[in-house]
Design a protein around this motif. Structure first.
Motif, PDB file in Angstrom:
ATOM      1  N   GLN A 150       0.814  -1.211   0.000  1.00 15.31           N
ATOM      2  CA  GLN A 150       0.000   0.000   0.000  1.00 15.31           C
ATOM      3  C   GLN A 150       0.853   1.270   0.000  1.00 15.31           C
ATOM      4  N   ASP A 151       1.893   1.307   0.813  1.00 13.17           N
ATOM      5  CA  ASP A 151       2.735   2.508   0.880  1.00 13.17           C
ATOM      6  C   ASP A 151       3.432   2.777  -0.450  1.00 13.17           C
ATOM      7  N   LYS A 152       3.914   1.742  -1.123  1.00 12.70           N
ATOM      8  CA  LYS A 152       4.586   1.918  -2.417  1.00 12.70           C
ATOM      9  C   LYS A 152       3.596   2.296  -3.508  1.00 12.70           C
ATOM     10  N   LEU A 153       2.415   1.706  -3.474  1.00 12.87           N
ATOM     11  CA  LEU A 153       1.401   2.025  -4.483  1.00 12.87           C
ATOM     12  C   LEU A 153       0.945   3.472  -4.363  1.00 12.87           C
ATOM     13  N   LEU A 154       0.879   3.984  -3.152  1.00 13.06           N
ATOM     14  CA  LEU A 154       0.495   5.382  -2.957  1.00 13.06           C
ATOM     15  C   LEU A 154       1.556   6.330  -3.513  1.00 13.06           C
ATOM     16  N   LYS A 155       2.811   5.949  -3.408  1.00 13.98           N
ATOM     17  CA  LYS A 155       3.904   6.800  -3.887  1.00 13.98           C
ATOM     18  C   LYS A 155       3.927   6.923  -5.403  1.00 13.98           C
ATOM     19  N   ILE A 156       3.481   5.898  -6.105  1.00 14.90           N
ATOM     20  CA  ILE A 156       3.504   5.981  -7.568  1.00 14.90           C
ATOM     21  C   ILE A 156       2.177   6.486  -8.133  1.00 14.90           C
ATOM     22  N   GLU A 157       1.222   6.784  -7.281  1.00 13.22           N
ATOM     23  CA  GLU A 157      -0.054   7.365  -7.683  1.00 13.22           C
ATOM     24  C   GLU A 157      -0.738   6.577  -8.805  1.00 13.22           C
ATOM     25  N   LEU A 158      -1.414   5.530  -8.416  1.00 10.64           N
ATOM     26  CA  LEU A 158      -2.202   4.761  -9.375  1.00 10.64           C
ATOM     27  C   LEU A 158      -3.263   5.661  -9.992  1.00 10.64           C
ATOM     28  N   ASP A 159      -3.564   5.414 -11.250  1.00  8.02           N
ATOM     29  CA  ASP A 159      -4.620   6.182 -11.908  1.00  8.02           C
ATOM     30  C   ASP A 159      -5.994   5.621 -11.568  1.00  8.02           C
ATOM     31  N   TYR A 160      -6.052   4.290 -11.361  1.00 13.09           N
ATOM     32  CA  TYR A 160      -7.353   3.683 -11.082  1.00 13.09           C
ATOM     33  C   TYR A 160      -7.135   2.291 -10.499  1.00 13.09           C
ATOM     34  N   ILE A 161      -8.035   1.882  -9.627  1.00 12.92           N
ATOM     35  CA  ILE A 161      -8.081   0.503  -9.133  1.00 12.92           C
ATOM     36  C   ILE A 161      -9.420  -0.058  -9.591  1.00 12.92           C
ATOM     37  N   ALA A 162      -9.369  -1.147 -10.335  1.00 15.04           N
ATOM     38  CA  ALA A 162     -10.572  -1.752 -10.905  1.00 15.04           C
ATOM     39  C   ALA A 162     -10.806  -3.132 -10.312  1.00 15.04           C
ATOM     40  N   ALA A 163     -12.051  -3.550 -10.287  1.00 15.87           N
ATOM     41  CA  ALA A 163     -12.375  -4.893  -9.811  1.00 15.87           C
ATOM     42  C   ALA A 163     -11.730  -5.952 -10.702  1.00 15.87           C
ATOM     43  N   ASN A 164     -11.694  -5.668 -12.003  1.00 14.21           N
ATOM     44  CA  ASN A 164     -11.158  -6.652 -12.956  1.00 14.21           C
ATOM     45  C   ASN A 164     -10.803  -5.950 -14.270  1.00 14.21           C
ATOM     46  N   LEU A 165     -10.363  -6.718 -15.242  1.00 16.33           N
ATOM     47  CA  LEU A 165      -9.947  -6.181 -16.535  1.00 16.33           C
ATOM     48  C   LEU A 165     -11.075  -5.416 -17.219  1.00 16.33           C
ATOM     49  N   LEU A 166     -12.278  -5.950 -17.193  1.00 12.57           N
ATOM     50  CA  LEU A 166     -13.400  -5.269 -17.841  1.00 12.57           C
ATOM     51  C   LEU A 166     -13.652  -3.905 -17.194  1.00 12.57           C
ATOM     52  N   GLY A 167     -13.600  -3.834 -15.885  1.00  8.93           N
ATOM     53  CA  GLY A 167     -13.766  -2.560 -15.189  1.00  8.93           C
ATOM     54  C   GLY A 167     -12.666  -1.573 -15.555  1.00  8.93           C
ATOM     55  N   ALA A 168     -11.454  -2.071 -15.713  1.00  8.43           N
ATOM     56  CA  ALA A 168     -10.332  -1.215 -16.113  1.00  8.43           C
ATOM     57  C   ALA A 168     -10.562  -0.654 -17.510  1.00  8.43           C
TER      58      ALA A 168
END
Length: 174
Positions: A150-168
Motif C-alpha cells: 500500500q505505501d509503495k502504491l500510494l507513492k507511484i499514484e495509481l490512476d485507477y483501481i478496478a475490480a477486474n480487466l473489464l472494469g479497467a
C-alpha cells in the motif's frame, strides 16, 4: 480518455485469466469477461498488447513461442515476454520497463499515451517508469498487492483501481 490512449499493455497471469500463479500455455483459461474487454478496446482502435514475466521459459518449462501463440490466439495484437528469472538481472523483467520500451519502438508509441493493466506492484512500477497510466486490478494477486504494498502504491499514484480487466477497460473508455 479513450481519444488519448494509443495502446493498452495487459499482464497475463491474474489479469486476463488464471489466479496470479504461472499456468503454462494449453492449461491457461481466460476470465469470462476478458474477450469482451478486448472487443471494447478493438472497437475504439486501441492496440492491445500482453506484457508478462515468464521465467519458466529460461528454466525450460515452456517456450516463448508457445506463450506468444496462445496470447495472439486470445486476441492480443502482440506479446512482450521476459523469459528471465529474477537472478538473471535483465532489463526486460518487470518492474523494469524494457518490454514497454521495446513495444514503443516497434509500434511507434508515446508511452505517456498508453495504459498498463495488471495485478502486481511490478506492473505498476514498470508503467510508472515510462509515465503510462497505471490501473491495478483486484483479480489474481491484486488484493494482496494492495495490502502488502500500500505505501509503495500510494507513492507511484495509481490512476485507477478496478475490480477486474473489464472494469479497467470501461474506465479507460469513459
Amino acid at each position: 480518455m479513450k481519444n488519448i490512449i494509443q495502446a493498452v499493455f495487459i499482464d497475463r497471469d491474474g489479469t486476463i485469466g488464471g489466479d496470479g500463479e504461472v499456468i503454462y500455455p494449453g492449461e491457461f483459461t481466460l476470465y469470462p469477461f476478458t474477450k469482451n474487454a478486448f472487443k471494447l478496446l478493438k472497437k475504439e482502435n486501441i492496440k492491445i498488447f500482453a506484457f508478462t514475466n515468464q521465467p519458466g521459459i529460461s528454466l525450460g518449462n515452456s517456450t516463448e513461442d508457445r506463450f506468444v501463440k496462445e496470447l495472439l490466439d486470445f486476441g492480443l495484437e502482440d506479446a512482450y515476454i521476459c523469459p528471465h528469472t529474477p537472478e538473471q538481472c535483465c532489463m526486460c523483467r518487470k518492474p523494469e520497463a524494457g518490454l514497454l520500451l521495446k513495444a514503443a519502438v516497434k509500434h511507434g508509441l508515446d508511452l505517456s499515451r498508453c495504459a498498463v493493466i495488471g495485478d502486481r506492484l511490478t506492473d505498476m512500477l514498470a508503467a510508472d517508469k515510462v509515465h503510462a497510466r497505471k490501473i491495478l486490478v483486484m483479480t489474481g494477486v491484486g488484493k494482496e498487492s494492495v495490502r502488502e504494498y500500500q505505501d509503495k502504491l500510494l507513492k507511484i499514484e495509481l490512476d485507477y483501481i478496478a475490480a477486474n480487466l473489464l472494469g479497467a477497460v470501461e474506465w479507460i473508455l469513459e
